[in-house]
Every structure is written in structure tokens, then in C-alpha cells.
Design an enzyme around this catalytic site. Sequence first.
Site, PDB file in Angstrom:
ATOM      1  N   GLY A  58     -42.420 -82.402 -65.769  1.00  0.00           N
ATOM      2  CA  GLY A  58     -43.082 -83.029 -64.617  1.00  0.00           C
ATOM      3  C   GLY A  58     -44.355 -82.254 -64.313  1.00  0.00           C
ATOM      4  N   LEU A  59     -45.075 -81.888 -65.380  1.00  0.00           N
ATOM      5  CA  LEU A  59     -46.146 -80.900 -65.235  1.00  0.00           C
ATOM      6  C   LEU A  59     -47.370 -81.453 -64.499  1.00  0.00           C
ATOM      7  CD1 LEU A  59     -46.018 -79.110 -68.711  1.00  0.00           C
ATOM      8  CD2 LEU A  59     -44.691 -78.676 -66.629  1.00  0.00           C
ATOM      9  N   HIS A  60     -48.049 -80.546 -63.809  1.00  0.00           N
ATOM     10  CA  HIS A  60     -49.267 -80.892 -63.076  1.00  0.00           C
ATOM     11  C   HIS A  60     -50.196 -79.693 -63.124  1.00  0.00           C
ATOM     12  CE1 HIS A  60     -47.428 -78.444 -59.985  1.00  0.00           C
ATOM     13  NE2 HIS A  60     -46.377 -79.254 -59.950  1.00  0.00           N
ATOM     14  N   HIS A  74     -48.907 -76.110 -62.855  1.00  0.00           N
ATOM     15  CA  HIS A  74     -48.355 -75.508 -64.083  1.00  0.00           C
ATOM     16  C   HIS A  74     -49.479 -75.069 -65.023  1.00  0.00           C
ATOM     17  CE1 HIS A  74     -44.952 -78.248 -62.852  1.00  0.00           C
ATOM     18  NE2 HIS A  74     -44.296 -77.128 -63.048  1.00  0.00           N
ATOM     19  N   ASP A  91     -42.795 -71.454 -55.497  1.00  0.00           N
ATOM     20  CA  ASP A  91     -41.352 -71.191 -55.370  1.00  0.00           C
ATOM     21  C   ASP A  91     -41.186 -69.694 -55.101  1.00  0.00           C
ATOM     22  OD1 ASP A  91     -40.292 -73.885 -56.029  1.00  0.00           O
ATOM     23  OD2 ASP A  91     -41.345 -73.509 -57.906  1.00  0.00           O
ATOM     24  N   VAL A  96     -51.343 -73.942 -56.233  1.00  0.00           N
ATOM     25  CA  VAL A  96     -52.526 -74.815 -56.327  1.00  0.00           C
ATOM     26  C   VAL A  96     -52.349 -75.942 -55.309  1.00  0.00           C
ATOM     27  CG1 VAL A  96     -53.878 -76.319 -57.842  1.00  0.00           C
ATOM     28  CG2 VAL A  96     -52.790 -74.256 -58.765  1.00  0.00           C
TER      29      VAL A  96
HETATM   30  O1  PAF Z   1     -39.202 -73.429 -61.390  1.00  0.00           O
HETATM   31  C1  PAF Z   1     -38.643 -74.130 -62.257  1.00  0.00           C
HETATM   32  O2  PAF Z   1     -39.206 -75.096 -62.768  1.00  0.00           O
HETATM   33  C2  PAF Z   1     -37.222 -73.798 -62.688  1.00  0.00           C
HETATM   34  O3  PAF Z   1     -36.464 -73.334 -61.616  1.00  0.00           O
HETATM   35  C3  PAF Z   1     -37.157 -72.818 -63.873  1.00  0.00           C
HETATM   36  C4  PAF Z   1     -37.713 -71.446 -63.499  1.00  0.00           C
HETATM   37  C5  PAF Z   1     -37.920 -73.370 -65.055  1.00  0.00           C
HETATM   38  C6  PAF Z   1     -35.693 -72.615 -64.302  1.00  0.00           C
HETATM   39  O4  PAF Z   1     -35.105 -73.808 -64.686  1.00  0.00           O
END
Ligand code: PAF
Length: 276
Positions: A28-30, A33, A146, A172
Amino acid sequence: MEIITDISSLRARLKRESSIAFVPTMGGLHEGHMSLVRLAQQKSNCVVASIFVNPLQFAPTDGFDQYPRTLANDCEQLQHQNTDVVFAPDDNSLYPVRQEFMLEPPQVANILEGEFRPGFFRGVATVVLKLFNIVQPHVAVFGKKDYQQLHIMRELVQQFNLPLEVVAGETVRTPDKLALSSRNHYLSEEERVEAVQLYQALSQIKHEIEDGNRNFHALEERAKENLRNRGWKPDYIAVQQGDTLLPALSNNEDKVILGAAWLGKTRLIDNLEVTL
Ligand code: PAF
């Protein structure tokens, strides 16, 4: 860019690398990431990004099946960013047998996100340790978005003497300051406009603390009340110590204000650091 789905091929590919920077993701990259990938590129010539929706960190009601799986689009973005290797295992490769050994995270995993998502950090810590063992990175990059996860990852690396450095990427934001998140796609047009109010609530607390207000409880309660009045359902708004993530003390140490709240069916989280 190579896309590798099995552990032995990945190990064979990475054998020749003297240093690896690793960006674990659930897809689900943006752009958030991508900024982590760019940070990883400053740390090493070989950047590995993983894409794996980890079932261990989802509670039964958490929507594991509904979680966006956008592998082709994710790979396109990573390719565009000149990522070296994408590791995209399926459930069977990562969990060929039922994962019975689980990592028990420290107490700090039971507050904030942990209070509302019991077992979440157990699942995160367990999969991240597995991924670290598979990729054997020298650097691992986690986003400040996070914040509690980043904190627990630092503890994991320190307490298990893992030979790698944890690097933190800044959150971001959109021009109106909404933190980028895969979950933003779930918002309706109207909710998308409203969503920035979580940031605004944290921002208001930040300004008050900077102006000398130390009545954190009152600040938290007022922010929750304001959000409720706008139709949100806050899980928590909390002023914590920056280094321990425990409730803030009334002194001048650095703090972080963290919030999680439901807007309709979407749960958003955000945080702001306060350097005093
Ligand atoms: O932050 C995330 O996308 C997830 O918690 C991770 C660190 C990839 C672990 O599944």
C-alpha cells in the site's frame, strides 16, 4: 530491481552485499514509504524493501483480508525509486509452520496502540525479527508516523543485541498537513477534508506546551472533546515522554504527543514531537 519471493533466493542474492539497508513494509506504498527508501539509500548501496501483510499483527476484527494488496503498483514505485531488491514472500514462505514462538514485547507495548490493539506489537516484533534474520540488514528504516512501533523496534534491536542500526524517517504530510497513510484511501471526500483535524488537535497541544502549559491531562481531554464534537471517536490523545513513551512529566524534557481516532470507519494515527 529484483523481485524475490522465496527466502533461499533472497539469501543467495544478498550474499554478495557488504551492507544492506532494509525498509520493511506491508505494501500500500505511498510517498512516505519512498522517503524511507531514499533515507535507506543514504545509508547503503543495497536497499531491500519487503512487502508482506503480516497476519500475526491483525486482530480478528482488524481487516486482514481487506488490507490493500497493491503489489504491482508498489513495485512500480520502488522501481522508480531505484530500490535494489523487493522481498515479497507469501504467507507460506514466512510461516511454513504455525508460528508458535512469539516475541513478548516490553510493557510499553501495552499502552497507546497496544491498549486498543492487543497483541499488535507482539505480531510486529515477531515478524520484524524474522525479517531481520532473513535479510540481515546493517540498517533498518522505520517511519516516525508509527512512533510507538519505532520505539519498540529500537528496544528490540538493543535488548537482543542485534547488529544493526535503526534509522527514523520523518512523517511525510500533504500540503494541508495530513500524515500520509495507506488508510487515507478509505476516507470519503468529506472525511479527507476533516482528517487534518487530528493533526490540528495535536498541533494545538504542542503550541500550548511550548507556551508553558504543563496540565497535560486537561490538554488531552480538551482535544478529545473537540474531536468528539466534530464527529470523531478518539481512542487516545496522549502527551508522553519522548525517550520512554511513558506519560509526560512536568519538566522540560522532550515530549511526543500521540493520537489515534476514528473518522467514520477509518482509524487514523498521528504524532508530533515537542523539543523543549
Ligand atoms: O509498519 C508496518 O508496515 C508493519 O508494522 C511492519 C513494520 C512492516 C511489520 O509488519
